[in-house]
Design a protein around this motif. Structure first.
Motif, PDB file in Angstrom:
ATOM      1  N   PRO A  52       0.801  -1.229   0.000  1.00 45.40           N
ATOM      2  CA  PRO A  52       0.000   0.000   0.000  1.00 45.40           C
ATOM      3  C   PRO A  52       0.832   1.277   0.000  1.00 45.40           C
ATOM      4  CG  PRO A  52      -0.147  -1.103   2.123  1.00 45.40           C
ATOM      5  CD  PRO A  52       0.561  -2.039   1.208  1.00 45.40           C
ATOM      6  N   HIS A  53       2.111   1.191   0.308  1.00 43.76           N
ATOM      7  CA  HIS A  53       2.958   2.388   0.342  1.00 43.76           C
ATOM      8  C   HIS A  53       4.335   2.033  -0.217  1.00 43.76           C
ATOM      9  CE1 HIS A  53       4.110   6.245   2.824  1.00 43.76           C
ATOM     10  NE2 HIS A  53       4.555   6.280   1.574  1.00 43.76           N
ATOM     11  N   VAL A  54       4.661   2.611  -1.377  1.00 48.26           N
ATOM     12  CA  VAL A  54       5.932   2.323  -2.047  1.00 48.26           C
ATOM     13  C   VAL A  54       6.687   3.627  -2.250  1.00 48.26           C
ATOM     14  CG1 VAL A  54       7.059   1.344  -4.082  1.00 48.26           C
ATOM     15  CG2 VAL A  54       4.939   0.329  -3.211  1.00 48.26           C
ATOM     16  N   VAL A  55       7.983   3.606  -1.950  1.00 50.28           N
ATOM     17  CA  VAL A  55       8.842   4.780  -2.062  1.00 50.28           C
ATOM     18  C   VAL A  55       9.998   4.468  -2.999  1.00 50.28           C
ATOM     19  CG1 VAL A  55      10.422   6.303  -0.801  1.00 50.28           C
ATOM     20  CG2 VAL A  55       8.260   5.600   0.247  1.00 50.28           C
ATOM     21  N   LEU A  56      10.224   5.344  -3.980  1.00 48.64           N
ATOM     22  CA  LEU A  56      11.342   5.200  -4.910  1.00 48.64           C
ATOM     23  C   LEU A  56      12.270   6.405  -4.780  1.00 48.64           C
ATOM     24  CD1 LEU A  56       9.687   2.917  -6.231  1.00 48.64           C
ATOM     25  CD2 LEU A  56      10.365   3.829  -8.455  1.00 48.64           C
ATOM     26  N   GLU A  72       5.436   7.291  -3.750  1.00 48.92           N
ATOM     27  CA  GLU A  72       6.295   8.475  -3.697  1.00 48.92           C
ATOM     28  C   GLU A  72       7.571   8.190  -4.472  1.00 48.92           C
ATOM     29  OE1 GLU A  72       6.273  10.530   0.267  1.00 48.92           O
ATOM     30  OE2 GLU A  72       5.496   8.595   0.931  1.00 48.92           O
ATOM     31  N   LEU A  73       7.954   9.109  -5.346  1.00 48.83           N
ATOM     32  CA  LEU A  73       9.175   8.935  -6.111  1.00 48.83           C
ATOM     33  C   LEU A  73       9.810  10.286  -6.374  1.00 48.83           C
ATOM     34  CD1 LEU A  73       8.413   8.328  -9.877  1.00 48.83           C
ATOM     35  CD2 LEU A  73       6.561   8.636  -8.236  1.00 48.83           C
ATOM     36  N   SER A 133       6.577  -1.799   7.125  1.00 50.94           N
ATOM     37  CA  SER A 133       5.452  -1.922   6.188  1.00 50.94           C
ATOM     38  C   SER A 133       5.652  -1.123   4.904  1.00 50.94           C
ATOM     39  CB  SER A 133       4.160  -1.473   6.874  1.00 50.94           C
ATOM     40  OG  SER A 133       4.267  -0.118   7.292  1.00 50.94           O
ATOM     41  N   ILE A 134       6.380  -0.018   4.964  1.00 51.56           N
ATOM     42  CA  ILE A 134       6.637   0.783   3.764  1.00 51.56           C
ATOM     43  C   ILE A 134       7.757   0.132   2.967  1.00 51.56           C
ATOM     44  CG2 ILE A 134       7.334   3.040   2.868  1.00 51.56           C
ATOM     45  CD1 ILE A 134       6.308   4.294   5.445  1.00 51.56           C
ATOM     46  N   MET A 170      11.440   9.666   3.632  1.00 50.96           N
ATOM     47  CA  MET A 170      10.533   8.533   3.535  1.00 50.96           C
ATOM     48  C   MET A 170      11.291   7.223   3.330  1.00 50.96           C
ATOM     49  SD  MET A 170       7.773   9.873   4.243  1.00 50.96           S
ATOM     50  CE  MET A 170       7.009   8.256   4.209  1.00 50.96           C
ATOM     51  N   PHE A 171      12.373   7.260   2.545  1.00 52.94           N
ATOM     52  CA  PHE A 171      13.153   6.034   2.342  1.00 52.94           C
ATOM     53  C   PHE A 171      13.731   5.541   3.662  1.00 52.94           C
ATOM     54  CE2 PHE A 171      17.141   3.795   1.459  1.00 52.94           C
ATOM     55  CZ  PHE A 171      16.689   2.805   0.609  1.00 52.94           C
TER      56      PHE A 171
END
Length: 572
Positions: free
Chosen positions: A68-72, A195-196, A280-281, A209-210
């Motif tokens: 549900p939450h992905v950070v690039l 988020e990227l 979880s992220i 966030m990373f």
């Protein structure tokens, strides 16, 4: 009875099957279960060619990540934006509305023309499912909507319900815009966040966030010695260090090498390894180091020759970067602490005050010293109203105060009027260069913002500032000083590069210190009355006293200052 039981069982089975099918058809279920990678390979064409992962094998696992939450946190030109766009369209086809956010409105228009338009031209099935395409900011895809919005204006974020948010180039967006955008998910049962961005500064934007994510790194196994290596972790984080992970071949080309045995690593044969798998992220750090489309030799050459290390590390390696020239750290500021406690009232001498306005008024008071001595920060305060500032002006006999002219222009001007020409409203003027421009009649000082913040950072780096003994308020001051960071901007049209400061956290004391140093500029330090021929008092109309010290050397006045009493108090 038997028939009734059979009928009841059949009715139950039918209802169960209907509920199951409805669940399988629900948008949330479909978006989680449908593999994006396979969908892209089977259905999508890019630039006239079928979509493939060759040369970008590191992307496949990201495409199929249904967290549900992905950070690039990504370098430039590594396929991250294409992934975000395809994931957004895929979600819309599943019945979910997506709010895709950019730093500015012009970014929305550019993205719509350069990304969405060509994608529709290459994929007729998407064009057939998309309607209301006459506006750059709204696309209807099936029964759902894709909203494209800029984050500089809050108007574009209002009344837009969404199931999924995409923050593209997060580090370029206003820091407070993200919190407002998150409210758009309030009524969704799905709530997906992507988020990227190219990283910029440590612990800011995408890097913040990373750091909170499980921190996944593309990791390669050496075919010779079996050692696992994450290229991003193996690359130096400072200029001038030896690069072990890039090696030359005999023909002059370069390859990604095992730092242990120098064998060539297979860029495609890697896997994402999380440093904190229980979080979880899901966070990915994507670098040009493991893209087959980028020559490692070019990366090595740029590392050795770059004049802009922040651009190199951000856009090539895909990691944040900052040094003390661009951003202070709290420890460096606290190293300036002495043994003295903060003063609660003026000692002999002259004092300069800086005030940053807002919901609260943050105050920094400096005692002016001799030109060859560092400034002494003697008092910090957080005031609730301007009457408290009046009290500080009197208590510390402030010779000059510089206060933020915005946003409380009316209140600050009234404060300035109460204190005559001792208070100046500061307005930043980006076209001004060099010395500040003082307007005695209007009680205004103008200065270039970058140059003003440069000066206050230099005071810390060059140890031209002494702080009181370390205490909670002093520690807060240090963290505020570390929250203003210098970044390099490049004008896309002209290629001209210039630096500007961005706010990475609360910076009220940082600005107040900048104003205080400006207020103290060119004010004299303490003068021993014994070294003067005369003290010449003259009474002003407002019953304040002007004391004039005349130098023994040339019989010329070397300083005039104002006091609220008729005594020079010895040292001034």
């Amino acid at each position: 009875m038997k028939r009734s039981g059979t009928a009841s069982a059949a009715t139950f089975s039918t209802r169960y099957l209907r509920r199951t099918l409805q669940g399988l058809a629900a948008p949330a279920t479909r978006s989680v279960s449908d593999p994006l990678a396979e969908w892209a390979v089977q259905r999508i064409r890019l630039e006239g060619r079928p979509f493939r992962f060759e040369g970008h094998e590191y992307l496949r696992a990201i495409y199929d990540d249904v967290s549900p939450h992905v950070v690039l946190s990504k370098a430039a030109q590594v396929g991250g934006t294409v992934w975000a766009l395809l994931r957004s369209i895929h979600a819309c086809l599943s019945g979910l509305s997506v709010l895709y956010l950019f730093p500015t409105r012009s970014d929305v228009i550019d993205f719509s023309k350069s990304r969405v338009g060509p994608l529709l031209a290459d994929n007729a099935f998407l064009a057939r499912m998309m309607s209301d395409t006459d506006t750059a900011g709204l696309k209807r895809i099936g029964e759902a909507f894709l909203y494209l919005r800029g984050m500089q204006s809050t108007v574009g974020l209002k009344s837009v319900p969404a199931d999924m948010l995409v923050f593209d180039e997060l580090d370029e967006a206003p820091p407070n815009a993200k919190a407002m955008a998150m409210e758009r998910l309030a009524h969704s049962d799905y709530k997906r966040i992507v988020e990227l961005s190219n990283p910029s500064l440590p612990d800011y934007g995408i890097d913040e966030m990373f750091v909170k994510s499980d921190q996944r790194h593309w990791t390669l196994k050496c075919p010779a010695c079996g050692r696992w290596t994450a290229p991003v972790k193996a690359f130096p984080t400072k200029l001038g260090e030896q690069v072990e992970i890039i090696r030359p071949r005999e023909d002059g080309s370069h390859y990604l090498a095992c730092p242990e045995c120098e064998a060539e690593l297979d860029l495609a044969a890697g896997e994402w390894v999380a440093d904190f798998p229980d979080r979880s992220i899901h966070g990915y750090r994507i670098s040009q180091l493991f893209s087959s489309k980028v020559d490692p030799g070019e990366i090595l050459t740029e590392y050795r020759t770059t004049r802009f290390p922040d651009r190199f590390f951000n856009l090539k390696i895909g990691i944040p970067w900052a040094d003390l020239e661009r951003r202070l750290d709290a420890a460096t500021v606290l190293a300036l602490c002495g043994d003295d406690l903060m003063l609660e009232k003026a000692e002999s001498g002259s004092f300069a005050m800086g005030v940053d306005t807002g919901k609260l008024l943050h105050v920094v008071i400096l005692q002016n010293t001799r030109r060859d001595e560092p400034h002494r920060l003697v008092h910090l305060a957080v005031c609730r109203d301007f009457e408290e500032l009046d009290s500080l002006m009197k208590t510390f006999r402030v010779s000059r105060c510089v206060i933020d002219g915005l946003p409380e222009t009316h209140a600050t001007r009234a404060f300035a009027n109460r204190h005559g020409s001792r208070v100046f409203l500061c307005f930043f003027n980006e076209t001004q260069r060099g010395t500040p421009k003082w307007n005695e009649d209007e009680h205004i000082v103008q200065i270039n913002r970058t140059e003003a913040l440069d000066a206050s950072r230099a005071a810390v780096r060059e140890k031209k500032l002494v702080l009181p003994r370390q205490a909670p308020l002093v520690e807060k001051f240090a963290h505020h000083m570390a929250s203003d960071a210098k970044v390099l901007d490049e004008d896309e049209a002209t290629g001209i590069k210039k630096y500007r400061y961005i706010k990475t956290g609360e910076n009220h004391f940082s600005l107040a210190c900048t104003y205080a140093l400006l207020a103290g500029k060119d004010l004299p330090g303490p003068i021993n009355p014994d070294h003067c021929l005369t003290w010449s008092p003259s009474i002003w109309a407002d019953d304040r006293t002007l004391w004039e010290c005349v130098s023994e050397e040339d019989q010329q006045p070397i300083w005039r200052t104002r006091f609220l009493s008729s005594s020079s108090d010895g040292w001034v």
